[in-house]
Scaffold this motif. Structure first.
Motif, PDB file in Angstrom:
ATOM      1  N   CYS A  71     -12.155   6.085  -1.344  1.00  0.00           N
ATOM      2  CA  CYS A  71     -11.089   6.198  -1.830  1.00  0.00           C
ATOM      3  C   CYS A  71     -10.573   7.603  -1.483  1.00  0.00           C
ATOM      4  CB  CYS A  71     -10.909   5.910  -3.381  1.00  0.00           C
ATOM      5  SG  CYS A  71      -9.516   6.384  -4.132  1.00  0.00           S
TER       6      CYS A  71
ATOM      7  N   THR B 121     -13.447  12.558  -3.829  1.00  0.00           N
ATOM      8  CA  THR B 121     -12.793  11.686  -4.731  1.00  0.00           C
ATOM      9  C   THR B 121     -14.028  10.956  -5.748  1.00  0.00           C
ATOM     10  OG1 THR B 121     -12.901   9.752  -2.992  1.00  0.00           O
ATOM     11  CG2 THR B 121     -10.595  10.814  -3.599  1.00  0.00           C
TER      12      THR B 121
ATOM     13  N   TYR C  19      -0.904   9.089  -4.625  1.00  0.00           N
ATOM     14  CA  TYR C  19      -0.873   7.927  -3.404  1.00  0.00           C
ATOM     15  C   TYR C  19      -2.667   7.808  -3.191  1.00  0.00           C
ATOM     16  CZ  TYR C  19      -0.866   5.505   0.970  1.00  0.00           C
ATOM     17  OH  TYR C  19      -1.036   4.561   1.926  1.00  0.00           O
ATOM     18  N   THR C  20      -3.189   6.934  -3.535  1.00  0.00           N
ATOM     19  CA  THR C  20      -4.524   6.613  -3.368  1.00  0.00           C
ATOM     20  C   THR C  20      -4.567   5.308  -2.328  1.00  0.00           C
ATOM     21  OG1 THR C  20      -4.756   5.535  -5.254  1.00  0.00           O
ATOM     22  CG2 THR C  20      -5.854   7.686  -5.375  1.00  0.00           C
ATOM     23  N   TYR C  21      -5.655   5.378  -1.539  1.00  0.00           N
ATOM     24  CA  TYR C  21      -5.988   4.236  -0.538  1.00  0.00           C
ATOM     25  C   TYR C  21      -7.419   4.157  -0.116  1.00  0.00           C
ATOM     26  CZ  TYR C  21      -5.686   7.417   3.481  1.00  0.00           C
ATOM     27  OH  TYR C  21      -5.683   8.577   4.288  1.00  0.00           O
ATOM     28  N   VAL C  22      -7.813   3.067   0.207  1.00  0.00           N
ATOM     29  CA  VAL C  22      -9.360   2.911   0.522  1.00  0.00           C
ATOM     30  C   VAL C  22      -9.268   2.839   2.221  1.00  0.00           C
ATOM     31  CG1 VAL C  22     -11.189   1.480   0.585  1.00  0.00           C
ATOM     32  CG2 VAL C  22      -9.926   1.721  -1.462  1.00  0.00           C
TER      33      VAL C  22
ATOM     34  N   ARG D 262       0.746  -1.025   0.008  1.00  0.00           N
ATOM     35  CA  ARG D 262       0.111   0.069  -0.228  1.00  0.00           C
ATOM     36  C   ARG D 262       0.865   1.326   0.013  1.00  0.00           C
ATOM     37  NH1 ARG D 262      -4.612   1.970   4.518  1.00  0.00           N
ATOM     38  NH2 ARG D 262      -2.830   2.078   6.065  1.00  0.00           N
TER      39      ARG D 262
ATOM     40  N   THR E 174     -10.170   7.057  -8.409  1.00  0.00           N
ATOM     41  CA  THR E 174     -10.185   5.779  -7.992  1.00  0.00           C
ATOM     42  C   THR E 174      -8.865   4.939  -7.507  1.00  0.00           C
ATOM     43  OG1 THR E 174      -9.878   4.648  -9.999  1.00  0.00           O
ATOM     44  CG2 THR E 174     -12.257   5.420  -9.376  1.00  0.00           C
ATOM     45  N   MET E 175      -8.812   3.883  -7.231  1.00  0.00           N
ATOM     46  CA  MET E 175      -7.498   3.208  -6.778  1.00  0.00           C
ATOM     47  C   MET E 175      -6.738   3.113  -8.066  1.00  0.00           C
ATOM     48  SD  MET E 175      -6.824   2.742  -3.820  1.00  0.00           S
ATOM     49  CE  MET E 175      -5.437   1.724  -3.848  1.00  0.00           C
ATOM     50  N   GLU E 176      -7.555   3.163  -9.350  1.00  0.00           N
ATOM     51  CA  GLU E 176      -6.693   3.061 -10.375  1.00  0.00           C
ATOM     52  C   GLU E 176      -5.759   4.147 -10.558  1.00  0.00           C
ATOM     53  OE1 GLU E 176      -9.054   2.301 -13.948  1.00  0.00           O
ATOM     54  OE2 GLU E 176      -9.955   0.383 -13.069  1.00  0.00           O
TER      55      GLU E 176
ATOM     56  N   VAL F 216      -7.186  10.496  -1.609  1.00  0.00           N
ATOM     57  CA  VAL F 216      -6.103  10.827  -2.488  1.00  0.00           C
ATOM     58  C   VAL F 216      -5.014  11.920  -1.969  1.00  0.00           C
ATOM     59  CG1 VAL F 216      -7.436  12.772  -3.698  1.00  0.00           C
ATOM     60  CG2 VAL F 216      -5.549  11.658  -4.764  1.00  0.00           C
TER      61      VAL F 216
ATOM     62  N   TYR G 210      -3.687   5.247  -8.563  1.00  0.00           N
ATOM     63  CA  TYR G 210      -2.525   5.012  -7.609  1.00  0.00           C
ATOM     64  C   TYR G 210      -1.175   4.989  -8.469  1.00  0.00           C
ATOM     65  CZ  TYR G 210       0.625   2.732  -4.381  1.00  0.00           C
ATOM     66  OH  TYR G 210       1.500   2.177  -3.454  1.00  0.00           O
TER      67      TYR G 210
END
Length: 198
Positions: free
Chosen positions: A85, A134, A77-80, A65, A140-142, A87, A144
């Motif tokens: 999500c 977000t 840097y994205t995370y859930v 991560r 989105t996580m894409e 950013v 990242y």
């Protein structure tokens, strides 16, 4: 379409706390097949990696991560967290894992698209929080590992705020002394700031 000019790669090469302030007033832009949405950044939080108990990379913790936090400044840097999500802008030098969380933006372009994505028509609550913005912008996580100096997710030139406020970060109660560090920055009295200081 309104023309957005991304900041230079060099813009990100400043100390994390300074970057957290410098991001205020710039414009976060996301291009998708559905269209372009953009918001002016009005609230940020800095996370100082190895020395910051509230940071994912505290004590240089390197995981799948946090890997992008060890890259050069300006990466995405994205995370859930709780299904949302969030950013962040990677900051500081390579292998010094610091980042700035974008907490709130003021919608400036693609507002109808933001309404559709959020399923609301309440402008005030559209982007006044890190998970809300977000979803509204289609981040989105894409995203990242992307680079904020180029599309599809970029930070563009904006305008410098007249006044900036500073205080404690939000939602990090279980982090010892780190919970009291005044590393949240926001455009003073801006209606889209996520929370007024208590």
């Amino acid at each position: 379409m309104t023309h957005f000019e991304p900041v230079s790669r060099d813009f990100f090469n400043q100390p994390t706390l300074e970057l957290a302030r410098a991001l205020l007033g710039t414009v976060l832009v996301k291009e998708t097949e559905a269209g372009v949405a953009a918001g002016r950044i009005v609230e940020t939080e800095a996370y100082l990696g190895a020395i910051d108990r509230a940071a994912h990379s505290f004590q240089n913790r390197r995981t799948k991560r946090t890997e992008i936090m060890f890259a050069e400044a300006g990466h995405v840097y994205t995370y859930v967290m709780h299904t949302h999500c969030l950013v962040n802008v990677v900051s500081n030098a390579k292998d010094i894992p610091e980042a700035v969380l974008i907490r709130a933006v003021e919608p400036v372009f693609g507002i109808e698209l933001m309404y559709q994505r959020r399923g609301i028509d309440d402008t005030k609550n559209l982007t006044n929080g890190p998970g809300k913005l977000t979803k509204a912008l289609g981040i989105t996580m894409e995203d990242y590992g992307g680079k904020f100096w180029e599309p599809p997710l970029s930070i563009s030139l904006g305008r410098t705020p007249k006044e900036i406020s500073q205080g404690k970060r939000i939602g990090i109660e279980n982090t010892g002394e780190a919970k009291d560090y005044p590393w949240r920055f926001w455009v003073t009295d801006h209606p889209f700031v996520s929370r007024k200081n208590k």
